[in-house]
Design a protein around this motif. Structure first.
Motif, PDB file in Angstrom:
ATOM      1  N   ALA A  55      42.552  24.911  46.444  1.00  9.78           N
ATOM      2  CA  ALA A  55      42.526  26.026  44.731  1.00  9.78           C
ATOM      3  C   ALA A  55      43.826  26.330  44.552  1.00  9.78           C
ATOM      4  CB  ALA A  55      41.730  27.480  45.106  1.00  9.78           C
ATOM      5  N   LEU A  56      43.723  26.612  43.306  1.00 12.04           N
ATOM      6  CA  LEU A  56      45.449  26.821  42.498  1.00 12.04           C
ATOM      7  C   LEU A  56      45.462  27.972  41.664  1.00 12.04           C
ATOM      8  CD1 LEU A  56      46.426  24.027  40.679  1.00 12.04           C
ATOM      9  CD2 LEU A  56      46.708  23.826  42.546  1.00 12.04           C
ATOM     10  N   VAL A  57      46.366  28.664  42.232  1.00  9.25           N
ATOM     11  CA  VAL A  57      45.946  30.154  41.792  1.00  9.25           C
ATOM     12  C   VAL A  57      47.439  30.978  41.540  1.00  9.25           C
ATOM     13  CG1 VAL A  57      43.750  30.924  43.620  1.00  9.25           C
ATOM     14  CG2 VAL A  57      46.657  31.260  44.369  1.00  9.25           C
ATOM     15  N   GLY A  58      48.011  31.618  40.801  1.00 10.15           N
ATOM     16  CA  GLY A  58      48.396  31.733  40.283  1.00 10.15           C
ATOM     17  C   GLY A  58      48.553  32.938  38.855  1.00 10.15           C
ATOM     18  N   TYR A  59      50.011  33.429  38.643  1.00  7.03           N
ATOM     19  CA  TYR A  59      49.530  33.901  36.719  1.00  7.03           C
ATOM     20  C   TYR A  59      49.033  32.875  35.712  1.00  7.03           C
ATOM     21  CZ  TYR A  59      51.279  38.780  37.719  1.00  7.03           C
ATOM     22  OH  TYR A  59      51.838  39.696  37.863  1.00  7.03           O
ATOM     23  N   PRO A  60      48.619  34.014  34.617  1.00  6.38           N
ATOM     24  CA  PRO A  60      48.302  32.639  33.874  1.00  6.38           C
ATOM     25  C   PRO A  60      48.782  31.197  33.055  1.00  6.38           C
ATOM     26  CG  PRO A  60      46.841  34.515  32.932  1.00  6.38           C
ATOM     27  CD  PRO A  60      47.976  35.050  33.754  1.00  6.38           C
ATOM     28  N   ALA A  84      41.015  22.576  42.159  1.00  9.98           N
ATOM     29  CA  ALA A  84      40.158  23.018  41.488  1.00  9.98           C
ATOM     30  C   ALA A  84      41.007  24.030  40.980  1.00  9.98           C
ATOM     31  CB  ALA A  84      38.905  23.857  42.069  1.00  9.98           C
ATOM     32  N   ASP A  85      41.602  24.778  39.434  1.00 11.48           N
ATOM     33  CA  ASP A  85      42.142  26.030  39.713  1.00 11.48           C
ATOM     34  C   ASP A  85      41.126  26.705  39.305  1.00 11.48           C
ATOM     35  OD1 ASP A  85      40.773  24.963  36.877  1.00 11.48           O
ATOM     36  OD2 ASP A  85      43.032  24.812  35.909  1.00 11.48           O
ATOM     37  N   VAL A  86      41.378  28.014  38.583  1.00  8.35           N
ATOM     38  CA  VAL A  86      40.637  28.905  37.874  1.00  8.35           C
ATOM     39  C   VAL A  86      41.266  29.671  37.410  1.00  8.35           C
ATOM     40  CG1 VAL A  86      39.439  29.800  40.667  1.00  8.35           C
ATOM     41  CG2 VAL A  86      41.714  30.848  40.420  1.00  8.35           C
ATOM     42  N   PRO A  87      40.681  30.531  36.226  1.00 10.87           N
ATOM     43  CA  PRO A  87      41.478  31.714  35.556  1.00 10.87           C
ATOM     44  C   PRO A  87      42.594  32.284  35.956  1.00 10.87           C
ATOM     45  CG  PRO A  87      39.154  31.286  34.785  1.00 10.87           C
ATOM     46  CD  PRO A  87      39.191  31.082  36.457  1.00 10.87           C
ATOM     47  N   GLY A  88      43.531  32.360  34.947  1.00 11.35           N
ATOM     48  CA  GLY A  88      44.596  32.968  36.017  1.00 11.35           C
ATOM     49  C   GLY A  88      44.902  34.459  36.256  1.00 11.35           C
ATOM     50  N   LEU A  89      45.327  34.768  37.186  1.00 11.49           N
ATOM     51  CA  LEU A  89      45.336  36.304  37.893  1.00 11.49           C
ATOM     52  C   LEU A  89      46.547  36.977  37.790  1.00 11.49           C
ATOM     53  CD1 LEU A  89      44.580  35.815  40.955  1.00 11.49           C
ATOM     54  CD2 LEU A  89      42.929  36.108  39.397  1.00 11.49           C
ATOM     55  N   ILE A  90      46.570  38.605  36.923  1.00 13.41           N
ATOM     56  CA  ILE A  90      47.598  39.216  36.298  1.00 13.41           C
ATOM     57  C   ILE A  90      47.056  40.492  37.301  1.00 13.41           C
ATOM     58  CG2 ILE A  90      47.424  38.514  34.428  1.00 13.41           C
ATOM     59  CD1 ILE A  90      45.017  40.369  33.161  1.00 13.41           C
ATOM     60  N   PRO A  91      47.537  41.811  37.383  1.00 14.84           N
ATOM     61  CA  PRO A  91      47.543  43.036  38.432  1.00 14.84           C
ATOM     62  C   PRO A  91      46.792  43.693  38.009  1.00 14.84           C
ATOM     63  CG  PRO A  91      50.036  42.316  37.770  1.00 14.84           C
ATOM     64  CD  PRO A  91      49.368  41.571  36.970  1.00 14.84           C
ATOM     65  N   GLY A  92      45.548  43.951  38.911  1.00 20.27           N
ATOM     66  CA  GLY A  92      45.011  45.093  38.427  1.00 20.27           C
ATOM     67  C   GLY A  92      43.515  43.846  38.206  1.00 20.27           C
ATOM     68  N   ALA A  93      43.772  42.296  38.259  1.00 22.74           N
ATOM     69  CA  ALA A  93      42.394  41.819  38.319  1.00 22.74           C
ATOM     70  C   ALA A  93      41.782  42.486  38.982  1.00 22.74           C
ATOM     71  CB  ALA A  93      42.740  40.066  38.714  1.00 22.74           C
ATOM     72  N   HIS A  96      49.678  28.268  46.425  1.00 25.66           N
ATOM     73  CA  HIS A  96      49.843  29.605  44.530  1.00 25.66           C
ATOM     74  C   HIS A  96      51.194  29.107  43.699  1.00 25.66           C
ATOM     75  CE1 HIS A  96      49.654  33.215  46.470  1.00 25.66           C
ATOM     76  NE2 HIS A  96      49.393  33.313  47.560  1.00 25.66           N
ATOM     77  N   VAL A  97      50.616  28.357  42.938  1.00 25.54           N
ATOM     78  CA  VAL A  97      51.652  27.861  41.670  1.00 25.54           C
ATOM     79  C   VAL A  97      52.264  29.185  40.553  1.00 25.54           C
ATOM     80  CG1 VAL A  97      51.427  26.985  39.220  1.00 25.54           C
ATOM     81  CG2 VAL A  97      49.174  26.463  40.990  1.00 25.54           C
ATOM     82  N   LEU A  98      53.761  28.888  40.977  1.00 23.87           N
ATOM     83  CA  LEU A  98      54.383  29.913  40.818  1.00 23.87           C
ATOM     84  C   LEU A  98      55.489  29.526  39.660  1.00 23.87           C
ATOM     85  CD1 LEU A  98      55.776  31.440  44.083  1.00 23.87           C
ATOM     86  CD2 LEU A  98      53.554  32.696  42.644  1.00 23.87           C
ATOM     87  N   LEU A 124      58.678  35.316  43.116  1.00 21.92           N
ATOM     88  CA  LEU A 124      58.253  36.453  44.292  1.00 21.92           C
ATOM     89  C   LEU A 124      57.162  37.643  44.409  1.00 21.92           C
ATOM     90  CD1 LEU A 124      61.821  36.607  46.264  1.00 21.92           C
ATOM     91  CD2 LEU A 124      59.726  35.017  47.052  1.00 21.92           C
ATOM     92  N   THR A 125      57.798  38.395  43.055  1.00 17.26           N
ATOM     93  CA  THR A 125      56.914  39.292  42.339  1.00 17.26           C
ATOM     94  C   THR A 125      55.708  39.003  42.334  1.00 17.26           C
ATOM     95  OG1 THR A 125      58.455  40.182  41.475  1.00 17.26           O
ATOM     96  CG2 THR A 125      56.976  41.364  40.979  1.00 17.26           C
ATOM     97  N   ASP A 126      55.484  37.667  41.810  1.00  9.14           N
ATOM     98  CA  ASP A 126      54.293  36.801  41.017  1.00  9.14           C
ATOM     99  C   ASP A 126      53.464  36.546  42.333  1.00  9.14           C
ATOM    100  OD1 ASP A 126      55.054  36.724  38.714  1.00  9.14           O
ATOM    101  OD2 ASP A 126      55.276  34.918  38.031  1.00  9.14           O
ATOM    102  N   LEU A 127      54.313  36.195  43.519  1.00 10.05           N
ATOM    103  CA  LEU A 127      53.525  35.400  44.602  1.00 10.05           C
ATOM    104  C   LEU A 127      52.978  37.064  44.772  1.00 10.05           C
ATOM    105  CD1 LEU A 127      53.124  34.126  46.612  1.00 10.05           C
ATOM    106  CD2 LEU A 127      54.893  34.143  47.403  1.00 10.05           C
TER     107      LEU A 127
END
Ligand SMILES: Nc1nc2c(ncn2[C@@H]2O[C@H](COP(=O)(O)OP(=O)(O)OP(=O)(O)O)[C@@H](O)[C@H]2O)c(=O)[nH]1
Ligand SMILES: [Mg+2]
Length: 477
Positions: A163-168, A211-220, A242-244, A256-259
């Motif tokens: 699974a790929l996770v990361g910011y939009p 698979a990817d999932v919709p982007g995550l943001i702080p407070g998700a 983690h896709v950075l 790094l903060t994104d991670l």
């Protein structure tokens, strides 16, 4: 644009059983040639089957009512009614079936996994099958039973190895598009991906899904952005990537903060701590991106991550990444308990217990139990003989005896079935308590002199010779 649907409410109805037929054989000069009414056919089941070529629940969103066909009624000349056709509904791998109250009924993983969502009703026996030594020419037949069914909820949890996770806009969908043949939507605005994309990657001899999932943001985890709802698709993946984004221009962000932010959100979601993680630094085709990647690599490695620098757009570092992921996936697969390769069929809880219960409330004795309730459904109450047969069956099961022990008296109201759907009648005891006195309708042992052992044996044998009992054993649900 087609909408992705990963949760649907489905109304299923199995087919009804066909009624049995009451008929008498007719021939010239032989007007009463014996009963020849055939049995009704079984109603079709509604079953869900995992089919790996199906990827969405969209079909059920558009057509949420599904019914299997009914069994045909029996006919004279010993002709049985045709069985109804089973309705097979293909569902994607990873479909979870819930009841209306949110209880999990089945978790369908693996091609071919089958869940019987609604069982067809049994057909009623015709009078030929109901004939016995004692009841040579029954003038009734049993009714077919209604098929089971109701509302269920299907929810899709994507099953992928990675699974790929990361910011939009980190480039998750872009990565899938270059690692596999999948062609997800890619754009430079956040939340391009609204639904998970699935791709198949071949690296050497290893084939795995990503698979990817919709982007995550702080407070998700508090519902910001698209929320954590889509993380359920990650639950079944064995490796997290983690896709950075190394080239983002936003001032308050760096890889790094994104991670840390994404890890925090994953922790809030819970249950993902044991998945191996890999870090991908994307967009190194941009000079600033490559520079930043070089800078933070030691940091990430110090934290224990394997780090890959890639560019989805310039196709850099992809081969290395896909082979490395194949290796992690293979390890994860090897560590997993062996999956059953055989087809799993999940049936609703078997309810055909031997028993029944009797409760009393406000002078009404209520009989609950799979058998007595089914027998009532099979009974044509406009036919006295059929009602007599029901009474026989109930008494043989011990219902009468137990009613008597519970204190019921002649004339008391007895209800069979649940409150909202019960058959209520005034009780006429046909037997006295005590097994020896148990008899069939129309006989009363209380009038007989003490019976010789041979007679008692014959009676017991006659009880065993119950066509419906054999039929029940032959059709164990
Ligand atoms: N320069 C450069 N741009 C990239 C790279 N990978 C992706 N992009 C661009 O980044 C933007 C977002 O890419 P997507 O693949 O849609 O990102 P995503 O992570 O799937 O985004 P969401 O679906 O919104 O979460 C697009 O304009 C891509 O063309 C890369 O390696 N280099
Ligand atoms: Mg995307």
């Amino acid at each position: 644009m087609t909408t992705f649907v990963d949760r649907v409410e489905l109304h299923v109805a199995a087919g009804n059983g066909g009624h049995g037929c009451a008929s008498v054989h007719r021939e010239k000069f032989k007007p009463l040639g014996g009963p020849d009414g055939g049995n009704g056919g079984r109603g079709g089941d509604v079953t869900l089957v995992v089919d790996q070529s199906v990827t969405t629940l969209l079909d059920y969103h558009h057509h949420p009512h599904r019914k299997a066909t009914n069994g045909q009624p029996g006919a004279g000349d010993n002709r049985s009614g045709k069985d109804g056709q089973d309705l097979v509904l293909p569902v994607p791998d990873g479909t979870v079936v819930y009841d209306k109250d949110g209880n999990v009924l089945a978790d369908m993983v693996g091609h071919g996994t089958t869940y019987v969502a609604g069982e067809g009703g049994r057909g009623g026996l015709g009078n030929a099958a109901l004939a016995s030594a004692r009841r040579k020419a029954p003038g009734f037949a049993l009714l077919g039973e209604p098929g089971k069914g109701g509302d269920i909820v299907l929810e899709l949890k994507t099953v992928a190895d990675v699974a790929l996770v990361g910011y939009p806009s980190a480039g998750k969908s872009s990565l899938i598009s270059v690692l596999s043949a999948a062609k997800p939507k890619i754009a430079d605005y956040p939340f391009t991906t609204l639904v998970p994309n699935l791709g198949v990657v071949t690296a050497g001899s290893t084939v795995y899904t990503i698979a990817d999932v919709p982007g995550l943001i702080p407070g998700a985890s508090q519902g910001r952005g698209l929320g954590l709802e889509f993380l359920r698709h990650v639950e079944r993946c064995s490796v997290l990537v983690h896709v950075l984004d190394t080239a983002t221009l936003e001032s308050d962000r760096d890889p790094l903060t994104d991670l840390d932010v994404i890890e925090e959100e994953l922790a809030q979601y819970g249950g993902l701590g044991d998945r191996p993680r890999v870090v991908v630094l994307n967009k190194i085709d941009i000079p600033d991106g490559q520079e930043l990647a070089d800078m933070i690599r030691p940091d990430l490695e110090a934290r224990g991550y394997r780090v890959f620098e890639v560019s989805a757009v310039a196709h850099l570092g992809l081969k290395e990444l896909s082979f490395a992921l194949a290796e992690v996936v293979s390890k994860a697969r090897a560590a997993k308990p062996k999956e059953e390769s055989t087809r799993v069929v999940i049936r609703p809880r078997a309810v055909d217990d031997e028993g029944f219960t009797i409760t009393e409330e406000d002078g009404v004795y209520r009989v609950r139990g799979e058998k007595p309730e089914r027998w009532v459904r099979q009974t044509d109450f406009s036919n006295d003989e059929a009602v007599g047969y029901l009474a026989d069956r109930l008494s043989r099961l011990g219902v009468e005896e137990k009613l008597m022990k519970a204190g019921a008296r002649a004339g008391d109201a007895v209800a069979i079935g649940p409150e909202e759907n019960a058959v209520v009648f005034d009780w006429e005891p046909t037997v006295m308590a005590g097994a020896e006195m148990l008899g069939r309708r129309g006989e009363d042992h209380r009038l007989d002199a003490p019976r010789p052992a041979a007679t008692r044996r014959r009676d017991r044998e006659a009880q065993r010779d119950d066509p419906q009992r054999e039929y029940d054993e032959f059709n164990p649900f």
